[in-house]
Design a protein around this motif. Sequence first.
Motif, PDB file in Angstrom:
ATOM      1  N   GLY A 143       0.839  -1.155   0.181  1.00 29.61           N
ATOM      2  CA  GLY A 143       0.110   0.119   0.364  1.00 29.61           C
ATOM      3  C   GLY A 143       0.939   1.403  -0.036  1.00 29.61           C
ATOM      4  N   ARG A 144       2.291   1.242  -0.027  1.00 28.40           N
ATOM      5  CA  ARG A 144       3.105   2.316  -0.159  1.00 28.40           C
ATOM      6  C   ARG A 144       2.801   3.138  -1.433  1.00 28.40           C
ATOM      7  N   VAL A 145       2.368   4.105  -1.108  1.00 25.65           N
ATOM      8  CA  VAL A 145       1.787   5.052  -2.177  1.00 25.65           C
ATOM      9  C   VAL A 145       3.703   6.313  -2.641  1.00 25.65           C
ATOM     10  N   TYR A 146       3.672   6.620  -3.625  1.00 18.73           N
ATOM     11  CA  TYR A 146       5.081   7.611  -4.123  1.00 18.73           C
ATOM     12  C   TYR A 146       4.148   8.469  -5.224  1.00 18.73           C
ATOM     13  N   ASN A 147       4.817   9.515  -5.263  1.00 12.64           N
ATOM     14  CA  ASN A 147       4.144  10.665  -6.311  1.00 12.64           C
ATOM     15  C   ASN A 147       5.614  11.034  -6.865  1.00 12.64           C
ATOM     16  N   LEU A 148       5.763  10.676  -8.460  1.00  5.51           N
ATOM     17  CA  LEU A 148       6.859  11.085  -9.034  1.00  5.51           C
ATOM     18  C   LEU A 148       7.389  12.653  -9.271  1.00  5.51           C
ATOM     19  N   ASP A 149       6.528  13.465  -8.721  1.00  4.40           N
ATOM     20  CA  ASP A 149       6.943  15.192  -8.640  1.00  4.40           C
ATOM     21  C   ASP A 149       7.336  14.988  -6.875  1.00  4.40           C
ATOM     22  N   TYR A 150       6.288  14.693  -6.275  1.00  2.00           N
ATOM     23  CA  TYR A 150       6.211  15.446  -4.632  1.00  2.00           C
ATOM     24  C   TYR A 150       7.073  14.710  -3.697  1.00  2.00           C
ATOM     25  N   PRO A 152       9.283  11.005  -4.597  1.00  2.00           N
ATOM     26  CA  PRO A 152       9.490   9.906  -5.579  1.00  2.00           C
ATOM     27  C   PRO A 152      10.603   8.161  -4.511  1.00  2.00           C
ATOM     28  N   PRO A 153      10.061   7.494  -5.297  1.00  2.00           N
ATOM     29  CA  PRO A 153      10.977   6.594  -4.660  1.00  2.00           C
ATOM     30  C   PRO A 153      12.196   6.689  -5.131  1.00  2.00           C
ATOM     31  N   LYS A 154      12.999   5.931  -4.422  1.00  2.00           N
ATOM     32  CA  LYS A 154      14.853   6.078  -4.693  1.00  2.00           C
ATOM     33  C   LYS A 154      14.980   5.792  -5.609  1.00  2.00           C
ATOM     34  N   VAL A 155      14.572   4.435  -6.313  1.00  2.00           N
ATOM     35  CA  VAL A 155      14.837   4.410  -7.861  1.00  2.00           C
ATOM     36  C   VAL A 155      14.034   4.495  -8.463  1.00  2.00           C
ATOM     37  N   PRO A 156      14.033   4.391  -9.505  1.00  5.24           N
ATOM     38  CA  PRO A 156      12.565   5.246 -10.561  1.00  5.24           C
ATOM     39  C   PRO A 156      11.233   3.422 -10.699  1.00  5.24           C
ATOM     40  N   TYR A 157      10.000   4.034 -10.498  1.00  2.91           N
ATOM     41  CA  TYR A 157       9.692   2.750 -10.481  1.00  2.91           C
ATOM     42  C   TYR A 157       9.894   2.205  -9.492  1.00  2.91           C
ATOM     43  N   LYS A 158      10.482   1.906  -8.133  1.00  2.70           N
ATOM     44  CA  LYS A 158      10.261   0.477  -7.285  1.00  2.70           C
ATOM     45  C   LYS A 158       9.730   0.858  -6.214  1.00  2.70           C
ATOM     46  N   ASP A 159      10.261   0.222  -5.369  1.00  2.00           N
ATOM     47  CA  ASP A 159       9.636   0.511  -4.207  1.00  2.00           C
ATOM     48  C   ASP A 159      11.036   0.130  -3.399  1.00  2.00           C
ATOM     49  N   ASP A 160      11.249   1.656  -2.367  1.00  2.00           N
ATOM     50  CA  ASP A 160      12.217   1.854  -1.213  1.00  2.00           C
ATOM     51  C   ASP A 160      12.121   0.677  -0.830  1.00  2.00           C
ATOM     52  N   ILE A 161      11.466   0.047  -0.512  1.00  2.00           N
ATOM     53  CA  ILE A 161      11.469  -1.068   1.034  1.00  2.00           C
ATOM     54  C   ILE A 161      12.055  -2.706   0.186  1.00  2.00           C
ATOM     55  N   THR A 162      11.431  -2.723  -0.957  1.00  2.00           N
ATOM     56  CA  THR A 162      11.468  -4.409  -1.509  1.00  2.00           C
ATOM     57  C   THR A 162      11.961  -4.573  -2.425  1.00  2.00           C
ATOM     58  N   GLY A 163      11.910  -2.510  -3.844  1.00  2.25           N
ATOM     59  CA  GLY A 163      12.575  -2.889  -4.671  1.00  2.25           C
ATOM     60  C   GLY A 163      11.444  -3.693  -6.051  1.00  2.25           C
ATOM     61  N   GLU A 164      10.827  -3.689  -5.357  1.00  2.00           N
ATOM     62  CA  GLU A 164       9.584  -4.566  -6.171  1.00  2.00           C
ATOM     63  C   GLU A 164       8.917  -3.186  -6.794  1.00  2.00           C
TER      64      GLU A 164
END
Length: 225
Positions: A143-150, A152-164
């Motif tokens: 359920g983690r939510v990212y916003n590409l502008d405000y 963003p995930p650390k790696v583009p399009y990847k979850d920060d915790i799992t890398g999925e």
Amino acid sequence: MKLSHPIRVLLLGAPGSGKGTQTSRLLKDFPINSLSSGDILRSQIKERTPVGITAQEYITNGSLVPDKVMIDLITGHLKTHNWLNSSTNWLLDGFPRTKPQAIELNKVLGSRSCPLNLVVELDVPQSLILQRIEARWVHLNSGRVYNLDYNPPKVPYKDDITGEPLTKRDDDTAAVFQKRLDGYNEEIKGLRQVYEEEGVLFKISGETSDIIYPQLKQLVLDKFS
Ligand code: ATP
Ligand code: MG
């Protein structure tokens, strides 16, 4: 952190107003359990449970899932996770969404002597929300939510915790989203009525999650520490 009394809080706010983001931040600062009705429904859909199969159609076209289904699902979770007591701290995001849901929840909580003690309405200008939703990506499992502008995930399009990989929600299209916003504007009136009457409703306004969070944190500190 030592709390003066248990936190039983509800987050209200338009779709895309940042309830999920505020929840993640609260979880870092306070010892609470959280439950998002949207996340629970999405996981039921993924697992193809009977509730998931019923809910799917409603969700993809931007309507609300019937009250009875939601009430059974969420109060069932509260019971099985043993949250209905006088010591567990919890937060609900996305439920209740209608006045009948609010009334039912109050009944269940009242019968266990653990009433809600804070309801926060996040107030974000709806013109901004519509722009923002295009940049929203989610990690389905958590359920983690990212916003590409405000935010963003650390790696583009990847979850920060799992890398999925992150995905788009299929109800985050412009047309469906507008319908969800309209529905929210209708339902919120009944909810406000219920919670204003109980004297537990607070409103926090701001344009971004970074502006809202410090106010929310302060409110929780003022009430519970
Ligand atoms: P956001 O996640 O952006 O804050 P939202 O509040 O519209 O937006 P979710 O809470 O994830 O989205 O819910 C997604 C969908 O699940 C809703 O549009 C609705 O169809 C269904 N749903 C979630 N909670 C409820 C509820 N309490 N009652 C009825 N339907 C619900
Ligand atoms: Mg949400």
